[in-house]
Design an enzyme around this catalytic site. Structure first.
Site, PDB file in Angstrom:
ATOM      1  N   SER A  42       7.514 -45.956 -20.400  1.00 49.74           N
ATOM      2  CA  SER A  42       7.212 -44.573 -20.011  1.00 49.74           C
ATOM      3  C   SER A  42       8.351 -43.608 -20.318  1.00 49.74           C
ATOM      4  O   SER A  42       9.504 -43.859 -19.960  1.00 49.74           O
ATOM      5  CB  SER A  42       6.936 -44.577 -18.503  1.00 49.74           C
ATOM      6  OG  SER A  42       7.090 -43.291 -17.946  1.00 49.74           O
ATOM      7  N   ASP A  54      11.346 -34.730 -18.053  1.00 52.76           N
ATOM      8  CA  ASP A  54      10.587 -35.363 -19.146  1.00 52.76           C
ATOM      9  C   ASP A  54      10.153 -34.265 -20.121  1.00 52.76           C
ATOM     10  O   ASP A  54       8.999 -33.865 -20.153  1.00 52.76           O
ATOM     11  CB  ASP A  54       9.384 -36.096 -18.524  1.00 52.76           C
ATOM     12  CG  ASP A  54       8.534 -36.821 -19.552  1.00 52.76           C
ATOM     13  OD1 ASP A  54       9.034 -37.103 -20.654  1.00 52.76           O
ATOM     14  OD2 ASP A  54       7.361 -37.107 -19.240  1.00 52.76           O
ATOM     15  N   ASP A  81       5.301 -45.199 -25.028  1.00 50.41           N
ATOM     16  CA  ASP A  81       5.017 -43.772 -24.868  1.00 50.41           C
ATOM     17  C   ASP A  81       5.938 -43.021 -25.821  1.00 50.41           C
ATOM     18  O   ASP A  81       7.104 -42.795 -25.500  1.00 50.41           O
ATOM     19  CB  ASP A  81       5.316 -43.404 -23.404  1.00 50.41           C
ATOM     20  CG  ASP A  81       5.157 -41.933 -23.120  1.00 50.41           C
ATOM     21  OD1 ASP A  81       4.632 -41.204 -23.983  1.00 50.41           O
ATOM     22  OD2 ASP A  81       5.559 -41.513 -22.008  1.00 50.41           O
TER      23      ASP A  81
HETATM   24  C1  SPV Z   1       4.720 -41.162 -18.681  1.00 48.93           C
HETATM   25  O1  SPV Z   1       4.721 -42.039 -17.788  1.00 48.93           O
HETATM   26  O2  SPV Z   1       5.712 -40.866 -19.338  1.00 48.93           O
HETATM   27  C2  SPV Z   1       3.475 -40.437 -18.986  1.00 48.93           C
HETATM   28  C3  SPV Z   1       2.457 -40.288 -17.942  1.00 48.93           C
HETATM   29  O3  SPV Z   1       3.348 -39.949 -20.092  1.00 48.93           O
HETATM   30  S1  SPV Z   1       2.698 -38.719 -17.210  1.00 48.93           S
HETATM   31  O4  SPV Z   1       4.074 -38.641 -16.720  1.00 48.93           O
HETATM   32  O5  SPV Z   1       1.724 -38.596 -16.122  1.00 48.93           O
HETATM   33  O6  SPV Z   1       2.452 -37.702 -18.212  1.00 48.93           O
HETATM   34 MG    MG Z   2       5.167 -39.690 -21.077  1.00 50.80          MG
END
Ligand code: SPV
Ligand code: MG
Length: 290
Positions: A42, A54, A81
């Site tokens: 992730s 992120d 990912d």
């Molecule tokens: C991640 O786990 O990095 C994902 C899922 O892409 S989310 O954070 O919900 O976008």
């Molecule tokens: Mg992600």
């Protein structure tokens, strides 16, 4: 059996595979011992591990290094990912070569512009690529893979961007035309209605992937009832569980003025030795330290 074949076989045999988010080799070992079918490398979890948002701040090299370390400690197939693919279709070609060489079973590429904004942020500034441009990225991934079992999963963020179901369906259809093996449909709604509605409307030839971290009541029984979801990714649960446990232990140590109470409520150091595979190191010591 290759990692991509293992993942495909598990989906075929089990109908629905359960993929746990990981941010480290240790969390991967724990996920494997708990019984998950695969791992989600992730971007959110790794960003959080570095204390960063992120938002494409983690580099491909950082993500790949962690994925390789995870692969060295777990036999589970890894779904990587790769966010937006780290740039345009040329960057995707490079990324697919590297991720496949690292032993990845599948990649998920999302149709946002680079740099991306994390999906679940309430007022996230979400910009999507033109459909044709993202089709080029999917086609690049499919043309680059060496192993035909390596899964290229196209993720549309149309619902996340508030563009509605018909835009999401149009994009998903276009991405399948470009060669995607599966479609990841994401939603940040607090209830599963939006995802259930999309799944019912989806008549495409490939199965769906979902990440039910905003709408947690959509459990395995409800997912199976929809009939066309083959993979569920538990994104962000690893890092949230670790954070909950550390927050609680750290606060207690300060409040108690020492570790005397926490000590008995957390795993013993011997359990960490086990997870570190100390037994095999001890055997090697006996054999080789002369
Ligand atoms: C991640 O786990 O990095 C994902 C899922 O892409 S989310 O954070 O919900 O976008
Ligand atoms: Mg992600």
């Amino acid at each position: 059996m290759s990692n991509p074949k293992t993942l495909r076989r598990r989906m075929a045999d089990r109908g629905l595979v359960h993929i746990m988010a990981t941010h480290s080799p240790l969390s991967a070992v724990l996920a494997e011992e708990a019984g998950f079918d695969g791992l989600w490398a992730s971007g959110f979890e790794l960003s959080a591990l570095y204390g960063l948002a992120d938002m494409s701040l983690i580099t491909m090299t950082q993500h790949l290094d962690m994925l390789r370390a995870i692969a060295a400690r777990s036999s589970l197939p890894i779904v990587a990912d790769i966010d937006t693919g780290f740039g345009n279709a040329i960057n995707v070609v490079h990324a697919i070569r590297e991720y496949e060489r690292a032993g990845t079973a599948a990649v998920v590429i999302e149709d946002k512009t680079f740099p991306k904004v994390t999906s679940l942020a309430a007022d996230g500034r979400q910009e999507l690529l033109r459909i044709e441009e993202f089709q080029g990225k999917i086609a690049a991934a499919v043309a680059t893979r060496q192993d035909p079992d390596f899964l290229v999963i196209a993720r549309t963020e149309a619902l996340i961007a508030g563009l509605g179901e018909s835009e999401a369906l149009q994009r998903a259809t276009a991405y399948v035309e470009a060669g995607a093996d599966m479609i990841l449909i994401h939603s940040k709604k607090k209830t599963p209605d939006e995802i259930e509605s999309f799944a019912r409307a989806w008549k495409g030839a490939v199965p769906l992937v979902i990440v039910p971290n905003a709408y947690p009541e959509l459990d395995a029984a409800r997912i199976k009832a929809l009939g066309n979801i083959a993979m569920v990714i538990y994104g962000n649960y690893g890092i949230r569980a670790a954070t909950t446990a550390m927050q609680s232990a750290f606060r207690r140590i300060i409040a108690d003025g020492g570790v005397q109470n926490v000590h008995k409520d957390i795993v013993a150091v011997e359990e960490i030795f086990r997870l570190q595979d100390m037994d095999s190191v001890k055997k090697d010591e006996k054999r080789f330290l002369r």
